[in-house]
Design a protein around this motif. Structure first.
Motif, PDB file in Angstrom:
ATOM      1  N   PHE A 200       0.832  -1.202   0.000  1.00 33.20           N
ATOM      2  CA  PHE A 200       0.000   0.000   0.000  1.00 33.20           C
ATOM      3  C   PHE A 200       0.866   1.252   0.000  1.00 33.20           C
ATOM      4  CE2 PHE A 200      -2.288   3.331   2.407  1.00 33.20           C
ATOM      5  CZ  PHE A 200      -3.335   3.538   1.525  1.00 33.20           C
ATOM      6  N   VAL A 201       1.928   1.260   0.803  1.00 29.53           N
ATOM      7  CA  VAL A 201       2.832   2.414   0.842  1.00 29.53           C
ATOM      8  C   VAL A 201       3.481   2.602  -0.522  1.00 29.53           C
ATOM      9  CG1 VAL A 201       4.948   3.321   1.866  1.00 29.53           C
ATOM     10  CG2 VAL A 201       3.244   2.188   3.317  1.00 29.53           C
ATOM     11  N   ILE A 202       3.904   1.499  -1.144  1.00 33.94           N
ATOM     12  CA  ILE A 202       4.521   1.588  -2.472  1.00 33.94           C
ATOM     13  C   ILE A 202       3.527   2.120  -3.492  1.00 33.94           C
ATOM     14  CG2 ILE A 202       5.533   0.236  -4.351  1.00 33.94           C
ATOM     15  CD1 ILE A 202       6.680  -1.646  -2.235  1.00 33.94           C
ATOM     16  N   LEU A 203       2.295   1.637  -3.438  1.00 38.18           N
ATOM     17  CA  LEU A 203       1.270   2.093  -4.377  1.00 38.18           C
ATOM     18  C   LEU A 203       0.981   3.582  -4.210  1.00 38.18           C
ATOM     19  CD1 LEU A 203      -1.306  -0.837  -4.386  1.00 38.18           C
ATOM     20  CD2 LEU A 203       0.103  -0.080  -6.281  1.00 38.18           C
ATOM     21  N   VAL A 204       0.920   4.049  -2.968  1.00 41.43           N
ATOM     22  CA  VAL A 204       0.684   5.477  -2.720  1.00 41.43           C
ATOM     23  C   VAL A 204       1.817   6.300  -3.309  1.00 41.43           C
ATOM     24  CG1 VAL A 204       0.544   7.244  -0.938  1.00 41.43           C
ATOM     25  CG2 VAL A 204      -0.739   5.121  -0.669  1.00 41.43           C
ATOM     26  N   THR A 233      -5.316   6.344 -10.322  1.00 38.24           N
ATOM     27  CA  THR A 233      -6.147   6.681  -9.164  1.00 38.24           C
ATOM     28  C   THR A 233      -7.128   5.562  -8.855  1.00 38.24           C
ATOM     29  OG1 THR A 233      -5.984   9.028  -9.774  1.00 38.24           O
ATOM     30  CG2 THR A 233      -7.682   8.416  -8.184  1.00 38.24           C
ATOM     31  N   THR A 234      -7.687   4.967  -9.886  1.00 39.68           N
ATOM     32  CA  THR A 234      -8.622   3.864  -9.695  1.00 39.68           C
ATOM     33  C   THR A 234      -7.941   2.669  -9.040  1.00 39.68           C
ATOM     34  OG1 THR A 234      -9.885   4.565 -11.638  1.00 39.68           O
ATOM     35  CG2 THR A 234     -10.240   2.324 -10.847  1.00 39.68           C
ATOM     36  N   VAL A 235      -6.705   2.388  -9.451  1.00 36.87           N
ATOM     37  CA  VAL A 235      -5.950   1.287  -8.848  1.00 36.87           C
ATOM     38  C   VAL A 235      -5.794   1.518  -7.352  1.00 36.87           C
ATOM     39  CG1 VAL A 235      -3.692   0.178  -8.757  1.00 36.87           C
ATOM     40  CG2 VAL A 235      -4.732   0.716 -10.959  1.00 36.87           C
ATOM     41  N   MET A 236      -5.488   2.743  -6.976  1.00 38.63           N
ATOM     42  CA  MET A 236      -5.323   3.069  -5.574  1.00 38.63           C
ATOM     43  C   MET A 236      -6.637   2.887  -4.812  1.00 38.63           C
ATOM     44  SD  MET A 236      -2.741   4.169  -3.724  1.00 38.63           S
ATOM     45  CE  MET A 236      -3.270   2.840  -2.660  1.00 38.63           C
ATOM     46  N   VAL A 237      -7.726   3.306  -5.427  1.00 41.50           N
ATOM     47  CA  VAL A 237      -9.038   3.184  -4.790  1.00 41.50           C
ATOM     48  C   VAL A 237      -9.427   1.722  -4.625  1.00 41.50           C
ATOM     49  CG1 VAL A 237     -11.504   3.645  -5.065  1.00 41.50           C
ATOM     50  CG2 VAL A 237      -9.835   5.438  -5.574  1.00 41.50           C
ATOM     51  N   VAL A 238      -9.175   0.912  -5.658  1.00 41.78           N
ATOM     52  CA  VAL A 238      -9.519  -0.509  -5.594  1.00 41.78           C
ATOM     53  C   VAL A 238      -8.729  -1.199  -4.490  1.00 41.78           C
ATOM     54  CG1 VAL A 238      -9.329  -2.703  -6.833  1.00 41.78           C
ATOM     55  CG2 VAL A 238     -10.259  -0.704  -7.986  1.00 41.78           C
ATOM     56  N   PHE A 239      -7.442  -0.925  -4.415  1.00 38.55           N
ATOM     57  CA  PHE A 239      -6.623  -1.533  -3.365  1.00 38.55           C
ATOM     58  C   PHE A 239      -7.117  -1.107  -1.983  1.00 38.55           C
ATOM     59  CE2 PHE A 239      -3.047  -2.174  -0.576  1.00 38.55           C
ATOM     60  CZ  PHE A 239      -2.430  -3.319  -1.058  1.00 38.55           C
ATOM     61  N   SER A 240      -7.423   0.174  -1.846  1.00 40.41           N
ATOM     62  CA  SER A 240      -7.905   0.671  -0.552  1.00 40.41           C
ATOM     63  C   SER A 240      -9.236   0.043  -0.179  1.00 40.41           C
ATOM     64  CB  SER A 240      -8.040   2.195  -0.606  1.00 40.41           C
ATOM     65  OG  SER A 240      -6.806   2.805  -0.923  1.00 40.41           O
ATOM     66  N   LEU A 241     -10.111  -0.127  -1.149  1.00 41.15           N
ATOM     67  CA  LEU A 241     -11.431  -0.697  -0.882  1.00 41.15           C
ATOM     68  C   LEU A 241     -11.351  -2.169  -0.508  1.00 41.15           C
ATOM     69  CD1 LEU A 241     -14.567  -0.606  -1.013  1.00 41.15           C
ATOM     70  CD2 LEU A 241     -14.360  -1.168  -3.441  1.00 41.15           C
ATOM     71  N   VAL A 290      -9.786  -3.210 -14.080  1.00 40.50           N
ATOM     72  CA  VAL A 290      -8.936  -2.026 -13.951  1.00 40.50           C
ATOM     73  C   VAL A 290      -7.700  -2.135 -14.827  1.00 40.50           C
ATOM     74  CG1 VAL A 290      -7.487  -0.720 -12.355  1.00 40.50           C
ATOM     75  CG2 VAL A 290      -9.769  -1.451 -11.650  1.00 40.50           C
ATOM     76  N   TYR A 291      -7.028  -3.293 -14.777  1.00 41.85           N
ATOM     77  CA  TYR A 291      -5.733  -3.412 -15.440  1.00 41.85           C
ATOM     78  C   TYR A 291      -5.821  -3.803 -16.905  1.00 41.85           C
ATOM     79  CZ  TYR A 291      -2.885  -2.651 -11.342  1.00 41.85           C
ATOM     80  OH  TYR A 291      -2.267  -2.069 -10.271  1.00 41.85           O
ATOM     81  N   CYS A 292      -6.824  -4.597 -17.251  1.00 40.41           N
ATOM     82  CA  CYS A 292      -6.895  -5.125 -18.616  1.00 40.41           C
ATOM     83  C   CYS A 292      -7.904  -4.370 -19.467  1.00 40.41           C
ATOM     84  CB  CYS A 292      -7.238  -6.616 -18.575  1.00 40.41           C
ATOM     85  SG  CYS A 292      -6.001  -7.594 -17.681  1.00 40.41           S
ATOM     86  N   LEU A 293      -9.149  -4.345 -19.023  1.00 36.23           N
ATOM     87  CA  LEU A 293     -10.183  -3.754 -19.851  1.00 36.23           C
ATOM     88  C   LEU A 293     -10.127  -2.237 -19.859  1.00 36.23           C
ATOM     89  CD1 LEU A 293     -13.194  -6.112 -19.096  1.00 36.23           C
ATOM     90  CD2 LEU A 293     -11.434  -6.274 -20.845  1.00 36.23           C
ATOM     91  N   SER A 294      -9.331  -1.629 -18.964  1.00 35.55           N
ATOM     92  CA  SER A 294      -9.171  -0.183 -19.007  1.00 35.55           C
ATOM     93  C   SER A 294      -8.257   0.242 -20.160  1.00 35.55           C
ATOM     94  CB  SER A 294      -8.591   0.320 -17.681  1.00 35.55           C
ATOM     95  OG  SER A 294      -7.330  -0.268 -17.441  1.00 35.55           O
ATOM     96  N   SER A 295      -7.498  -0.695 -20.714  1.00 37.94           N
ATOM     97  CA  SER A 295      -6.668  -0.411 -21.879  1.00 37.94           C
ATOM     98  C   SER A 295      -7.525  -0.438 -23.136  1.00 37.94           C
ATOM     99  CB  SER A 295      -5.553  -1.452 -21.989  1.00 37.94           C
ATOM    100  OG  SER A 295      -4.919  -1.386 -23.247  1.00 37.94           O
ATOM    101  N   THR A 296      -7.441   0.628 -23.921  1.00 45.73           N
ATOM    102  CA  THR A 296      -8.256   0.711 -25.135  1.00 45.73           C
ATOM    103  C   THR A 296      -7.931  -0.424 -26.100  1.00 45.73           C
ATOM    104  OG1 THR A 296      -8.329   3.112 -24.914  1.00 45.73           O
ATOM    105  CG2 THR A 296      -8.902   2.189 -27.064  1.00 45.73           C
ATOM    106  N   LYS A 297      -6.641  -0.718 -26.264  1.00 46.92           N
ATOM    107  CA  LYS A 297      -6.246  -1.778 -27.181  1.00 46.92           C
ATOM    108  C   LYS A 297      -6.713  -3.143 -26.693  1.00 46.92           C
ATOM    109  CE  LYS A 297      -2.180   0.571 -29.085  1.00 46.92           C
ATOM    110  NZ  LYS A 297      -0.714   0.516 -29.275  1.00 46.92           N
TER     111      LYS A 297
END
Length: 335
Positions: A200-204, A233-241, A290-297
């Protein structure tokens, strides 16, 4: 129900609120039903379309992240069945230890690869020209294998029934072997908190620096910059949640144990921790989104493979050698 009977149920790993635990079980079943096909379909793309092992991008890390999430999903139906039966863990000792091993190994791997992926993105955005060890290692499977092997010894301390039942540092009135038990309990809890707090500290750190770097850029596509800021920002929110609530609940539960709070408060802390652990399993569903489908390609590849009818002009042409889609400059993007 008398206080003594509540305390005994807690010690025996029996659910004190059977209706609530059946609700927890229903949530886990829904997570499995939604996340398992999603993770399997993404793994199929990584293996047969993208050929992730030949890629120079972070596809290797993403593949391991999705793999860890999918392996964790296979453990949830057993956990849900135990909750339906009014048990907080499986009564069979071998099954109980195997469940704890799977749950914590794959959850730890999920957090580890999520963190490594964020570090990789940090170097690509904040220090794009700087050489780093991670950039060299990510082109081979060695770093992924190392992460899995490193997690194995860290998972062993959790393979005890009293961890699953939240009975660390309990007061049993027996002074024999108290020091050894306290050391084992402390080591086990340290592993649990370390797996979450340090990432979490690393992600922040990575998220703050990535956002600042992207906001300072004055050239380039502003839409892409906003999308990148939204993603980190979404990654951070998901981890926090998913992980912070159960970590806080675990800390409260340990305080309740050590300070010998009233049995009713210990019961509430136990039920809250179990419920927030169920919430942490939602990570198996949110990671691919978050990680896969957030990529347009990747989204275009996913839709063209499984849902081509959602594309405005039909499926994207596929480069069979790389697994990448070949964009048509005359067509719009996916819906």
């Amino acid at each position: 129900m008398a206080n003594g009977s509540i305390y005994q149920l807690i010690e025996d790993c029996e659910a004190t609120h059977k209706g609530l635990y059946k609700f927890y079980a229903a949530v886990m079943i829904i997570i499995v039903m939604l996340a398992l096909p999603l993770n399997m379909s993404i793994l199929h793309l990584f293996i047969f379309k993208l050929k992730f092992w030949k890629s120079n991008t972070n596809n290797v890390f993403l593949f391991n992240l999705v793999l860890a999430d999918m392996l964790l999903l296979f453990s949830l139906p057993i956990k849900a069945y135990n909750y339906i039966q009014g048990e907080r863990r499986n009564s069979n000792d071998a099954v109980c230890k195997a469940m704890l091993f799977m749950l914590f190994l794959n959850r730890g791997a999920s957090i580890a690869f999520l963190t490594v992926t964020s570090i990789d993105r940090y170097f690509n955005v904040v220090h794009p020209g700087r050489k780093n060890l991670l950039k060299a290692l990510k082109k081979s499977p060695h770093i992924s294998i190392f992460i899995w092997l490193l997690l194995l010894p860290l998972t062993i301390p959790t393979m005890l029934k009293n961890f699953d039942c939240c009975n660390s540092h309990k007061s049993d009135g027996n002074q024999e072997d108290t020091l050894i038990k306290d050391v084992v309990d402390s080591l086990r809890e340290a592993v649990f908190f370390t797996q979450i707090v340090i990432p979490f500290v690393i992600l922040v750190y990575c998220t703050v620096h990535i956002v600042n770097r992207l906001r300072k850029k004055t050239v380039g596509d502003r839409t892409k910059l906003r999308r990148a800021v939204f993603l980190v920002t979404t990654v951070m929110v998901v981890f926090s949640l998913c992980f912070l609530p159960c970590t806080i609940a675990r800390a409260v539960l340990l305080v309740a144990r050590v300070q010998e709070w009233h049995e009713s408060y210990q019961d509430k802390a136990t039920v809250a921790f179990d419920g927030l652990m169920v919430l942490s399993y939602l990570d198996c569903l949110l990671d691919p989104l978050v990680y896969c489908l957030s990529s347009t390609k990747f989204k275009a590849l996913y839709l063209s493979t499984y849902f081509p009818f959602l594309l405005k002009d039909g499926p994207l042409p596929m480069d069979s050698s790389t697994g990448n889609t070949t964009p048509n400059p005359k067509r719009n993007n996916v819906i």
